[in-house]
Design an enzyme around this catalytic site. Structure first.
Site, PDB file in Angstrom:
ATOM      1  N   TYR A  92      22.609  62.428  68.759  1.00  0.00           N
ATOM      2  CA  TYR A  92      21.351  62.863  69.358  1.00  0.00           C
ATOM      3  C   TYR A  92      20.242  62.924  68.319  1.00  0.00           C
ATOM      4  O   TYR A  92      20.417  63.500  67.240  1.00  0.00           O
ATOM      5  CB  TYR A  92      21.558  64.243  69.974  1.00  0.00           C
ATOM      6  CG  TYR A  92      20.634  64.609  71.109  1.00  0.00           C
ATOM      7  CD1 TYR A  92      20.092  63.652  71.955  1.00  0.00           C
ATOM      8  CD2 TYR A  92      20.343  65.940  71.373  1.00  0.00           C
ATOM      9  CE1 TYR A  92      19.280  64.004  73.012  1.00  0.00           C
ATOM     10  CE2 TYR A  92      19.535  66.315  72.428  1.00  0.00           C
ATOM     11  CZ  TYR A  92      19.004  65.340  73.253  1.00  0.00           C
ATOM     12  OH  TYR A  92      18.195  65.697  74.309  1.00  0.00           O
ATOM     13  N   SER A 183      29.493  62.394  69.503  1.00  0.00           N
ATOM     14  CA  SER A 183      28.516  63.336  70.039  1.00  0.00           C
ATOM     15  C   SER A 183      27.691  62.651  71.132  1.00  0.00           C
ATOM     16  O   SER A 183      28.262  62.215  72.120  1.00  0.00           O
ATOM     17  CB  SER A 183      27.652  63.905  68.910  1.00  0.00           C
ATOM     18  OG  SER A 183      26.936  65.029  69.349  1.00  0.00           O
ATOM     19  N   ASP A 273      34.651  73.357  68.205  1.00  0.00           N
ATOM     20  CA  ASP A 273      33.320  72.770  68.348  1.00  0.00           C
ATOM     21  C   ASP A 273      32.427  73.724  69.142  1.00  0.00           C
ATOM     22  O   ASP A 273      32.656  73.944  70.338  1.00  0.00           O
ATOM     23  CB  ASP A 273      33.428  71.421  69.056  1.00  0.00           C
ATOM     24  CG  ASP A 273      32.175  70.583  68.953  1.00  0.00           C
ATOM     25  OD1 ASP A 273      31.079  71.161  68.833  1.00  0.00           O
ATOM     26  OD2 ASP A 273      32.295  69.341  68.991  1.00  0.00           O
ATOM     27  N   HIS A 302      32.069  70.517  65.118  1.00  0.00           N
ATOM     28  CA  HIS A 302      31.255  69.326  65.350  1.00  0.00           C
ATOM     29  C   HIS A 302      30.951  68.700  63.992  1.00  0.00           C
ATOM     30  O   HIS A 302      29.857  68.883  63.437  1.00  0.00           O
ATOM     31  CB  HIS A 302      29.981  69.720  66.088  1.00  0.00           C
ATOM     32  CG  HIS A 302      29.383  68.636  66.920  1.00  0.00           C
ATOM     33  ND1 HIS A 302      29.932  68.244  68.117  1.00  0.00           N
ATOM     34  CD2 HIS A 302      28.289  67.847  66.729  1.00  0.00           C
ATOM     35  CE1 HIS A 302      29.194  67.279  68.639  1.00  0.00           C
ATOM     36  NE2 HIS A 302      28.201  67.009  67.813  1.00  0.00           N
TER      37      HIS A 302
END
Length: 319
Positions: A92, A183, A273, A302
């Site tokens: 992202y 992700s 995560d 993460h």
């Protein structure tokens, strides 16, 4: 075993809590018709970066709503005849990254395509045109204009358009194409395999954009999901539209697109995560009906998952 979320036994059965719109399938059928009507007008221009073992190109093509989308394109030198390809999707707000780390797959005899998501850190075009908030966040972009204007809808369709462009290359064997990402990229890998059924192998690491309501209920609407909290604070402070908002987000919920996947799937899942909670990862994984396998990292969040890039390399090499 450490626990951030549900016990592992429950995670392996969990199938999400965020609502799926009743017209979900019709919505994506119409979206794909829009993509079918979009001439990609693909153009590959030699890049300033070149490597001894690869020909490197700046690739542009047209996505829905007329946006010109950018991807890095590398193909092995001196390889005759159709060969496999892999598509990479980034995290992202990021971009397709440097050229060098794609060369391992070129050495394997693959063409490589790496997408820049529209409106994020790379070179793709964001044509905009929505009502409401455009200050922060992409998965809430378009909520006030209606489901057909969700920016993530367009980004999802860009992944399928890139796959079509790649598969149309004379040097690519369209029956041997794989996808990979982590992700947001992990979500887009699943989405690409869902929207382009010719994709044969899909490697996904802790996918984002899955089971939005679960993220909210865990009080993890922060970091990558912060825009959800910001949206409520700015546009629905009393949560009077909460059900409608989560229903609209259901159109771009990866767990429901995962049901369409025909490719073989490898997923890396991290149980600590707190960005993309384990239950949201399993919500997507548990809805995949094609051949699949997961690798679970109990003590990792993460972050980089040791050995998983090697797993992916071997998994995709079988193409």
């Amino acid at each position: 075993m450490p626990a951030l979320d549900m016990p592992l036994a429950k995670l392996k059965e969990y199938r999400g809590s965020s609502p799926k719109p009743d017209d979900f399938d019709a919505y994506w059928a119409e979206a794909l018709r829009e993509l079918d009507a979009t001439d990609p007008k693909a153009k590959a221009t030699p890049s300033a970066f070149q490597a001894p073992n690869a020909e490197c190109f700046d690739l542009t093509f047209t996505g829905v709503r007329g946006a010109r989308i950018y991807a890095k394109y590398l193909r092995p030198k001196g390889v005759s005849g159709p060969h496999p390809a892999v598509l990479f999707f980034h995290g992202y707000s990021g971009h397709s990254g440097d050229w060098w780390d794609k060369l391992a797959y070129v050495n394997l005899g693959f063409s490589v395509f790496a997408l820049d998501c529209r409106g994020q850190g790379g070179k793709s075009e964001d044509v905009g045109g929505v009502k409401g908030n455009t200050l922060r966040g992409h998965f809430i972009r378009g909520l006030d204009s209606g489901p057909n204007d969700l920016l993530m809808r367009h980004i999802f369709l860009d992944t399928a358009q890139l796959a079509r462009v790649a598969m149309a290359m004379p040097e690519v064997d369209a029956a041997r194409v794989g996808v990979h990402g982590g992700s947001q990229g992990g979500a887009l890998a699943l989405v690409c395999a869902a929207l382009e059924p010719r994709v044969r192998r899909c490697s996904s690491v802790f996918p984002f954009l899955s089971d939005y309501r679960r993220v909210w209920e865990m009080d993890l609407a922060k970091d990558a999901y912060e825009e959800l909290r910001t949206y409520f604070r700015m546009f629905d402070p009393l949560h009077e539209r909460e059900d409608d908002i989560f229903r609209t987000l259901g159109y771009i919920d990866v767990q429901y697109l995962a049901e369409r996947i025909e490719a073989e799937v490898l997923m890396g899942i991290s149980l600590m995560d707190n960005i993309c909670p384990p239950s949201t990862q399993f919500a997507a994984y548990n809805r995949i009906s094609s051949p699949k396998r997961h690798v679970i990292y109990p003590d990792f969040g993460h972050e980089g998952l040791p050995g998983f890039n090697d797993e992916t390399y071997l998994f995709l090499s079988k193409l």
